[in-house]
Design an enzyme around this catalytic site. Sequence first.
Site, PDB file in Angstrom:
ATOM      1  N   HIS A  48       2.969  -3.429   3.041  1.00 39.25           N
ATOM      2  CA  HIS A  48       1.994  -2.786   3.925  1.00 39.25           C
ATOM      3  C   HIS A  48       2.674  -1.865   4.935  1.00 39.25           C
ATOM      4  CE1 HIS A  48      -2.054  -2.599   5.642  1.00 39.25           C
ATOM      5  NE2 HIS A  48      -1.500  -2.645   6.835  1.00 39.25           N
ATOM      6  N   HIS A  94      -8.756  -2.262   4.826  1.00 32.12           N
ATOM      7  CA  HIS A  94      -8.733  -3.624   5.356  1.00 32.12           C
ATOM      8  C   HIS A  94      -9.326  -4.526   4.286  1.00 32.12           C
ATOM      9  CE1 HIS A  94      -8.309  -5.857   9.372  1.00 32.12           C
ATOM     10  NE2 HIS A  94      -7.182  -5.225   9.107  1.00 32.12           N
TER      11      HIS A  94
END
Length: 735
Positions: A48, A94
Amino acid sequence: MRNEPQITPDLVAAHGLKPDEYERILKLIGRVPTFTELGIFSAMWNEHCSYKSSRIHLRGLPTKAPWVIQGPGENAGVIDIGDGQAVVFKMESHNHPSYIEPYQGATTGVGGILRDVFTMGARPIACLNALSFGAPEHPKTRHLVSGVVAGIGGYGNSFGVPTVGGQTRFHTRYDGNILVNAMAVGLADADKIFYAAASGVNMPIVYLGSKTGRDGIHGASMASAEFDDSSEEKRPTVQVGDPFAEKLLLEACLEIMAADCVIAIQDMGAAGLTCSAVEMGAKGDLGVDLDLDAVPTRETGMSAYEMMLSESQERMLMVLKPEKEKEAEAIFRKWGLDFAVVGYTTPSKRFVVKHGGDVMADLPIKELGDEAPLYDRPHVASPALPVIHAREVKAPMDIIPALEKLIATPDLCSKRWIWEQYDHVILGNTVQRPGGDAAVVRVQDGPKGLALTVDVTPRYCEADPYQGGMQAVAEAWRNITAVGGRPLAITDNLNFGNPERPEIMGQFVGCLKGISEACRALDFPVVSGNVSLYNETNGRAILPTPSIGGVGLLDDFTKSASIAFEAEGEAILLIGETHGWLGQSVYLRDVCGREEGAPPPVDLAAEKRIGDVVRGMIHAGTATAAHDLSDGGLLVALAEMAMASGIGARLLAAPASIVPHAYWFGEDQARYLVTVPETEAGRVLAKMRGAGVPCTRIGTTGGSALAIAGEASVEVTTLKTRFESWLPGYMGGAA
């Protein structure tokens, strides 16, 4: 040093680090890391934050143009729109948190992307989203749709920014991994953009915003791993958002920026204090000393490890001008927010973290980011699928019944139930609301407007990643063009499965090649983006979903076009070539029951040439309505134009050279529907012929029905009832 867990292979693995990555850490620092240091490396070296599987391929994206002020590498991209104004925008995912805790996952997705924009000095003016859910019949889908939509609306509405557009799809491949991609757009002065790179030694590093708690610890690491059946247990790692605190943070940040207090600024997003502090120091070629005793906390007894990895929301880190410290503090206190000097910049180029008098971490700061593993993972190209020939596809029903079925399917039905939960007119600048090709938002009080869209067709990307990547960019370009906008730049959100599987990495590489080629051909650079990998559960990956967020400019927002027919008695023109391509079409899937074949090829030269012509017609006032053709093909687009206006259309029969159902429902690219006054039709057709642009008159607006010569007709009100009914019925409990 305080009693910390002993570093074991199991602990290393629990932090998402591979054995060879841990060996790299040992070599880099020359000793066994502390527990806090292990957490810091885990945060900075996960997928990430480090982009370790994708960085090598992202370098090939076109990122420059005369109007690009800031490309990828900052909190958001920045483009110049003239008159001293800049647009700041970005899209981020998300996904993992939203599957586990849909309401909070979605709210913090919106909050995080808004912070990315106002961190750069921009006031947010619009949000968009791209949502992918599992099959409607999956037992969790209703719950996830309800939670995500409520979360997006709850945060955006409370914060005070309109949600003006987006995409929503349903497919069984998202059953175990939904996608929540949020995009934010802001306005700033072109000469007052704020960046993350710290400068100057012994400058105060200030913590701003809400207090730190234990929510979100290892959130970034969770987003870098695939799910299994125990994923529900990860609920504690989902952050909790507070839109009212974020609104205060926005106003306080913009006020201290206006007061010239800020040297550098970074929001605390993924990996929280760790990532923000490291990025500020590393980008400025400086060290950072942090004293965690000064960090405002809302829970007692928090360890250094917890404070460094917390992803509590609504927090910022700034390097302030020392002489402005008191002024900045007064501003933040006025807004009721925490303000604490938690460290200083140093010349050491080391990242030093102290807590309770102990040094909990002492690491080389640049290597935390620059020395992260960089993988050129094995990848294999997706096998080419056969072209579906329309004459070999039997039509299971007549044309009008097929249309009625299509507009009531989950992917093509009205998404009004979703967007009516969002305040799309707050701030008073929304010119075109959700439901059209692109949203149009006025730029402050002037004549300019921004055209905003989010697009991707995942089934195309699965069937042919290269063509699918090109088509996602081309459709964003078309949607902006169809409202009269000049496409300027994109942000991308690249959602894929496990990159350690060569076939998944092949999808990523193929899509990226297509995106790059389309951006170059259309002069549509990438200025920001996000990569979300490991979107799979128990080895079942999502469809490759490279969401493209596009931004375009209208010099005069009053000269925009909408999809609604403007009047009766106008000529309907089909611009672009129609071959009747049924492969991977919604019609082939949802009416014929076949999800197969090669997707329609993308001709980028045709996209550019035809799009420029359509935009010129809109600017000249010749086109009274415009709509790009995409999912569902020609007849679905016509139905959408009729339903948007309440005006019907009398349509000519399909040409003899094309099978009727392929003509009406094929998904050939680079096509638009345009209406022009009857008095202009002959002139426009002649001009198109002279310019070598394919253009055919296919009918006339008027009446209350959609009527095709030689076929049945259907009332527009009947279509609209079917179009509007599926989603509310489904969310109300209908099968």
